[in-house]
Write an enzyme that holds these catalytic residues in place. Structure first.
Site, PDB file in Angstrom:
ATOM      1  CD  GLU A 162     -57.114  15.601 -35.674  1.00  0.00           C
ATOM      2  OE1 GLU A 162     -56.390  15.121 -34.675  1.00  0.00           O
ATOM      3  OE2 GLU A 162     -58.003  15.216 -36.066  1.00  0.00           O
TER       4      GLU A 162
ATOM      5  CD  GLU B  43     -54.280   7.514 -32.103  1.00  0.00           C
ATOM      6  OE1 GLU B  43     -55.305   8.244 -32.086  1.00  0.00           O
ATOM      7  OE2 GLU B  43     -53.203   7.842 -32.719  1.00  0.00           O
TER       8      GLU B  43
ATOM      9  CE  LYS C 156     -50.985  11.366 -49.796  1.00  0.00           C
ATOM     10  NZ  LYS C 156     -51.742  10.059 -49.327  1.00  0.00           N
ATOM     11  N   PRO C 157     -56.249  12.210 -50.499  1.00  0.00           N
ATOM     12  CG  PRO C 157     -57.620  10.670 -51.764  1.00  0.00           C
ATOM     13  CD  PRO C 157     -56.572  11.990 -51.989  1.00  0.00           C
TER      14      PRO C 157
ATOM     15  CB  SER D 298     -49.331   8.733 -37.107  1.00  0.00           C
ATOM     16  OG  SER D 298     -48.400   8.931 -38.135  1.00  0.00           O
TER      17      SER D 298
ATOM     18  CB  CYS E  35     -57.333  10.823 -33.126  1.00  0.00           C
ATOM     19  SG  CYS E  35     -58.423  12.087 -34.036  1.00  0.00           S
TER      20      CYS E  35
ATOM     21  CB  ALA F 177     -57.519  13.413 -46.121  1.00  0.00           C
ATOM     22  N   PRO F 178     -56.575  11.312 -43.880  1.00  0.00           N
ATOM     23  CG  PRO F 178     -57.612  11.177 -41.504  1.00  0.00           C
ATOM     24  CD  PRO F 178     -57.373  12.084 -42.842  1.00  0.00           C
ATOM     25  CD1 TRP F 179     -55.344   5.146 -43.457  1.00  0.00           C
ATOM     26  CD2 TRP F 179     -56.738   4.357 -42.200  1.00  0.00           C
ATOM     27  NE1 TRP F 179     -54.606   4.203 -42.402  1.00  0.00           N
ATOM     28  CE2 TRP F 179     -55.550   3.992 -41.488  1.00  0.00           C
ATOM     29  CE3 TRP F 179     -58.111   4.030 -41.272  1.00  0.00           C
ATOM     30  CZ2 TRP F 179     -55.457   3.507 -40.167  1.00  0.00           C
ATOM     31  CZ3 TRP F 179     -57.856   3.286 -40.133  1.00  0.00           C
ATOM     32  CH2 TRP F 179     -56.650   3.283 -39.545  1.00  0.00           C
TER      33      TRP F 179
END
Length: 474
Positions: free
Chosen positions: A248, A378, A175-176, A227, A282, A149-151
């Site tokens: 994603e 981005e 995993k965060p 990313s 995003c 997972a992203p932040w």
């Protein structure tokens, strides 16, 4: 003035799990830049422990009735709702954003949606398709799912990934992001009241930990939100094990403002859609394409609206958004502005705010061109660029002329034009006269470099199942 630094343990097999490794990751308060907590940088031993716990739990969890999985997720949804303030505070500490209190109801809704989806698996009706034989289709869980997972939306992403997987009968090792572990660990602790040990495990760490998870032999599926570069690396790492992938990845959302658009509504929505969460989304409204007839008026109005926006810590009244997540991200966003070509004009913002924390001013940049770096890459910050187009054909060419295809938007009063553009846009989502709508019933996911697979909806749920054909002779 000294302050205590919290230690955050992994959560494995239904309980907190102190790490065997001495390697740690600092969790920094993005409002101050100071270390507020530490987690372990999980290594092979921790990854092995979590994967084996999930593997053991899968043996029985896969056999639970859909009604039992539904009941557990509905109970978790109610418990999350009852502790909204606690989870919002956890998000605030990690992200500096006060918006989580308003976002928790969305996560509760997602848990409830996937709880219902557990009992609505689709399949082909049983029938005779070969003489003397009956065939039918089974949908089964895929197994242990490794999820990264992203932040930018830590709790939302933890729910978005784990809920459909668990509802379908899988078990999870999540995993965060290393900078935002608190809410995911809190979710696992809460879920342990309703789920058997090992169904939802959370381990902490950085890129090396994620690589160990992807390469581990146990997971049958890997899900990443991150990313484009991270997606490519995960795909390469998963290739040897032929693991199923859900990616994603990044976006570069074109927002087409046509000559007949309601400019008042467009400006208001684009400002919110571009600056909310410090632009760390995003699908942020980061790349506006404005029709030649309204370009000057639109850019002037957009810049004026942006000048009225404030950034600041959650304690500051009237601040629309908080800090960027970390020092590297502040440097990245600043770099895009510093490298702008001469023809691009910063109408407002473009600089850091304050000398502590990672705050960046709301920024509007006009005059960008299609081959500019900032058009294609981005930024993931509170930066909105504006390009000019002359006709519908050019708008489509510019909008599709980037490698990413996650989301897009169209502003027009002409229904026929809206239909034409929505068909032509090579993006996984098209918003018309709106932005950032994510109902649980509708799929979210992109095309091209934005990855493949869907979050949300029945499509996102079915991605966590595999299809088996069973044929029986009379």
């Amino acid at each position: 003035m000294s302050h205590s630094i919290e230690t955050l343990d992994n959560f494995i097999d239904g309980k907190p799990a102190p790490a065997a490794t001495d390697a740690v990751v600092d969790v920094v308060d993005p409002c101050t830049g100071e270390v507020r907590a530490r987690t372990c940088a999980s290594g092979p031993a921790e990854v092995e422990e979590a994967m084996r716990a999930a593997e053991r739990a899968f043996v029985s969890w896969r056999r639970t009735l859909p009604a039992e999985r539904q009941e557990a997720l509905l109970a978790l949804a109610d418990a999350l709702r009852a502790r909204t303030a606690e989870f919002a505070e956890a998000e605030l500490r990690d992200t500096g954003s006060a918006a989580a209190a308003g976002e928790v109801p969305l996560m509760v809704d997602q848990l409830r949606f996937f709880a219902g989806a557990a009992r609505l698996l689709n399949g082909t009706a049983a029938g005779e398709y070969a003489a003397g034989h009956t065939s039918y289709v089974r949908r089964e869980p895929v197994g242990v799912c490794a999820q990264l997972a992203p932040w930018n939306f830590p709790l939302l992403m933890a729910v978005l990934k784990s809920a459909p997987a668990i509802a379908a009968g899988n078990t999870v090792v999540l995993k965060p992001a290393p900078s935002t572990p608190t809410s995911a660990l809190l979710l696992a602790e809460l879920a342990a009241q309703f789920l058997p040990p090992g169904v939802l495990n959370v381990i902490c760490g950085g890129d090396d930990t994620g690589r160990l998870m992807v390469e581990h032999p146990v997971p049958a599926m890997v899900s990443l939100t991150g990313s484009v570069g991270a997606g490519r690396e995960v795909a390469r790492s998963a290739a040897d094990g032929l693991k199923r992938l859900h990616l994603e990845l990044g976006g570069k959302t074109p927002v087409i403002v046509c000559a007949d658009a309601d400019l008042d509504a467009a400006v208001e929505t684009i400002v919110t859609g571009g600056f909310a969460n410090a632009g760390q989304d995003c699908t942020a409204a980061s790349r506006v394409l404005a029709a030649d007839e309204v370009y000057d008026e639109f850019t002037e109005r957009l810049a004026e609206a942006a000048r009225a926006v404030r950034t600041g810590p959650p304690s500051e009244a009237g601040a629309l958004y908080g800090p960027l997540n970390n020092a590297d991200q502040l440097e990245r966003v600043s770099g895009f502005v510093h490298r702008l070509p001469e023809h691009a004009r910063v109408l407002t913002g473009g600089h850091r705010v304050g000398d502590s924390g990672y705050f960046f001013a709301p920024t509007v940049i006009a005059g960008v061109r299609q081959d500019d770096e900032i058009t294609h890459e981005e930024v993931f910050g509170p930066v909105i660029t504006v390009q000019r187009f002359t006709d519908e054909e050019e708008a489509i060419r510019l909008a599709n002329g980037v490698s990413k295809g996650l989301a897009s938007a169209v502003w027009t009063r002409d229904g026929a034009r809206a239909l034409r553009l929505s068909q032509a846009l090579d993006h996984g989502c098209v918003w018309i006269n709106t932005h950032l709508g994510f109902p649980s019933e509708m799929p979210h996911g992109g095309f091209k470099d934005s990855g493949y697979g869907k979050d949300l909806s029945a499509y996102g749920f079915e991605a966590y199942t595999r299809i088996k054909h069973v044929m029986q002779r009379f």
